[in-house]
Design a protein around this motif. Structure first.
Motif, mmCIF file in Angstrom:
data_model
loop_
_atom_site.group_PDB
_atom_site.id
_atom_site.type_symbol
_atom_site.label_atom_id
_atom_site.label_comp_id
_atom_site.label_asym_id
_atom_site.label_seq_id
_atom_site.Cartn_x
_atom_site.Cartn_y
_atom_site.Cartn_z
ATOM 1 N N LEU A 139 0.830 -1.208 0.000
ATOM 2 C CA LEU A 139 0.000 0.000 0.000
ATOM 3 C C LEU A 139 0.864 1.258 0.000
ATOM 4 O O LEU A 139 0.559 2.241 -0.690
ATOM 5 C CB LEU A 139 -0.915 -0.014 1.224
ATOM 6 N N LEU A 140 1.940 1.232 0.773
ATOM 7 C CA LEU A 140 2.845 2.387 0.807
ATOM 8 C C LEU A 140 3.508 2.594 -0.544
ATOM 9 O O LEU A 140 3.694 3.741 -0.985
ATOM 10 C CB LEU A 140 3.887 2.180 1.897
ATOM 11 N N ALA A 141 3.863 1.509 -1.218
ATOM 12 C CA ALA A 141 4.488 1.634 -2.542
ATOM 13 C C ALA A 141 3.517 2.232 -3.556
ATOM 14 O O ALA A 141 3.919 3.033 -4.408
ATOM 15 C CB ALA A 141 4.976 0.263 -3.017
ATOM 16 N N VAL A 142 2.244 1.861 -3.471
ATOM 17 C CA VAL A 142 1.235 2.456 -4.355
ATOM 18 C C VAL A 142 1.143 3.960 -4.121
ATOM 19 O O VAL A 142 1.051 4.755 -5.077
ATOM 20 C CB VAL A 142 -0.133 1.777 -4.137
ATOM 21 N N ALA A 143 1.177 4.373 -2.855
ATOM 22 C CA ALA A 143 1.137 5.801 -2.540
ATOM 23 C C ALA A 143 2.370 6.521 -3.084
ATOM 24 O O ALA A 143 2.270 7.640 -3.610
ATOM 25 C CB ALA A 143 1.024 5.995 -1.027
ATOM 26 N N VAL A 144 3.539 5.891 -2.960
ATOM 27 C CA VAL A 144 4.767 6.500 -3.480
ATOM 28 C C VAL A 144 4.697 6.652 -4.996
ATOM 29 O O VAL A 144 5.070 7.698 -5.549
ATOM 30 C CB VAL A 144 5.990 5.662 -3.067
ATOM 31 N N MET A 145 4.199 5.617 -5.689
ATOM 32 C CA MET A 145 4.079 5.699 -7.143
ATOM 33 C C MET A 145 3.111 6.799 -7.558
ATOM 34 O O MET A 145 3.329 7.497 -8.554
ATOM 35 C CB MET A 145 3.623 4.347 -7.692
ATOM 36 N N ALA A 146 2.027 6.965 -6.792
ATOM 37 C CA ALA A 146 1.075 8.036 -7.098
ATOM 38 C C ALA A 146 1.712 9.409 -6.896
ATOM 39 O O ALA A 146 1.492 10.335 -7.696
ATOM 40 C CB ALA A 146 -0.165 7.886 -6.231
ATOM 41 N N LEU A 147 2.509 9.559 -5.848
ATOM 42 C CA LEU A 147 3.184 10.828 -5.607
ATOM 43 C C LEU A 147 4.200 11.136 -6.698
ATOM 44 O O LEU A 147 4.436 12.300 -7.027
ATOM 45 C CB LEU A 147 3.876 10.802 -4.242
ATOM 46 N N LEU A 148 4.798 10.081 -7.262
ATOM 47 C CA LEU A 148 5.769 10.276 -8.339
ATOM 48 C C LEU A 148 5.101 10.542 -9.680
ATOM 49 O O LEU A 148 5.797 10.842 -10.670
ATOM 50 C CB LEU A 148 6.683 9.048 -8.455
ATOM 51 N N GLY A 149 3.772 10.405 -9.743
ATOM 52 C CA GLY A 149 3.039 10.716 -10.960
ATOM 53 C C GLY A 149 2.843 9.557 -11.914
ATOM 54 O O GLY A 149 2.476 9.778 -13.075
ATOM 55 N N PHE A 150 3.054 8.328 -11.475
ATOM 56 C CA PHE A 150 2.866 7.174 -12.344
ATOM 57 C C PHE A 150 1.414 6.705 -12.273
ATOM 58 O O PHE A 150 0.865 6.529 -11.181
ATOM 59 C CB PHE A 150 3.794 6.027 -11.930
ATOM 60 N N GLU A 151 0.800 6.513 -13.438
ATOM 61 C CA GLU A 151 -0.573 6.020 -13.477
ATOM 62 C C GLU A 151 -0.629 4.512 -13.255
ATOM 63 O O GLU A 151 -1.628 3.998 -12.743
ATOM 64 C CB GLU A 151 -1.222 6.381 -14.815
#
Length: 302
Positions: A139-151
């Protein structure tokens, strides 16, 4: 005085050797329970491994390692994409987690002031993070990817971030233990010769702790290679028919493919999954054997 000295020596000898003259009924029952628990656990593990190997015996061929997954011909399905995907994930997981974990451990052990409240907060959180369920790191990795702008998060980068977050507390803790095991005399001798704290840490403490650091890092990676829960949350595919080509390539992993095939109704898929479990077990045991070799080869006695 001599009697007291003799008693003290006997007590010290029994404590240092782990042996005691107490052989009461309670202690014997407790010892028997411990041995039975150990025997039972090992036997259950052996039975599971043997049963899985027998179930997958029909698929121990080169096609299991070189072919891609196939829905049309389940008897020919392979795990090439999953094996290569796991290797790619382990490569970038190590690149993300190992330098950061070693740097954090060196800071906390050699430079941090334990009187500062933020350092004490980090200490407490590190102990707690080691026991957090692996799915939370997904779940934390999904949040990090969203913050980095990856769809899309189901790529090599997303899976590597999830696994790096998973093993980061383990690497920090084991590295700190390895650094703490280096005698203070080495640090004091270096400082007495005029070296700075940074020079002492970089040229004396860190090289002396490399065997312990390597062992802990490899054991952390061996845990990560068998994880499926954080990869499911990140959104890795259950099967792909191409090799990963880069950090932003869609990817699958061997545990993901095993999880996907065990839910299928066809017996051929389950046979292939059993064979893949043995392949994954061999990979994990290989990493553990490498850790043991490094520990025995480069371990120092002070």
């Amino acid at each position: 005085m001599s009697v007291a000295t003799t008693v003290a020596r006997e007590t010290t000898r029994s404590v240092s050797t782990g042996r005691s003259k107490d052989r009461g009924l309670g202690s014997l029952i407790f010892l028997g329970g411990l041995w039975f628990s150990l025997f039972f656990g090992v036997m259950v593990l052996l039975v599971l491994i043997i049963d899985t190997a027998i179930a997958g015996a029909g698929r121990f061929d080169t096609g299991l390692l070189t072919d891609y997954s196939s829905r049309i011909r389940p008897e020919e399905t392979g795990f090439r994409a999953g094996i290569l995907g796991s290797l790619w994930l382990m490569l970038f997981t190590a690149l993300f987690a190992v330098p950061l974990g070693i740097a954090a451990a060196l800071y906390l052990e050699e430079f941090a002031d334990n009187e500062r409240w933020w350092n004490r907060l980090i200490e407490v959180n590190l102990q707690n993070l080691a026991a957090v369920p692996s799915i939370v790191y997904g779940l934390l990795a999904v949040a990090v990817m969203a913050l980095l702008g990856f769809e899309r998060s189901g790529i090599v980068l997303g899976g590597s971030i999830a696994l790096a977050l998973l093993i980061l507390p383990v690497i920090i803790i084991t590295t700190r233990e390895a650094v703490r095991a280096v005698p203070q005399e080495i640090r004091q001798g270096s400082l007495a010769l005029g070296a700075t704290v940074w020079q002492t840490t970089w040229r004396q403490t860190l090289p002396s702790a490399i065997p312990g650091i390597s062992t802990g890092t490899i054991l952390g990676l061996s845990r990560a290679i068998g994880e499926a829960a954080p990869l499911i949350v990140v959104g890795l595919a259950g099967a792909v028919r191409f090799d990963p080509s880069g950090l932003f390539s869609e990817v699958t992993a061997l545990p993901m493919m095993i999880y996907s095939l065990t839910s299928q109704s066809q017996e051929d898929f389950r046979t292939a999954a059993s064979a893949a479990i043995i392949v994954l077990l061999v990979m994990i045991l290989g990493l553990n054997a490498l850790a043991i070799f490094i520990r025995n080869k480069f371990q120092k006695t002070w």
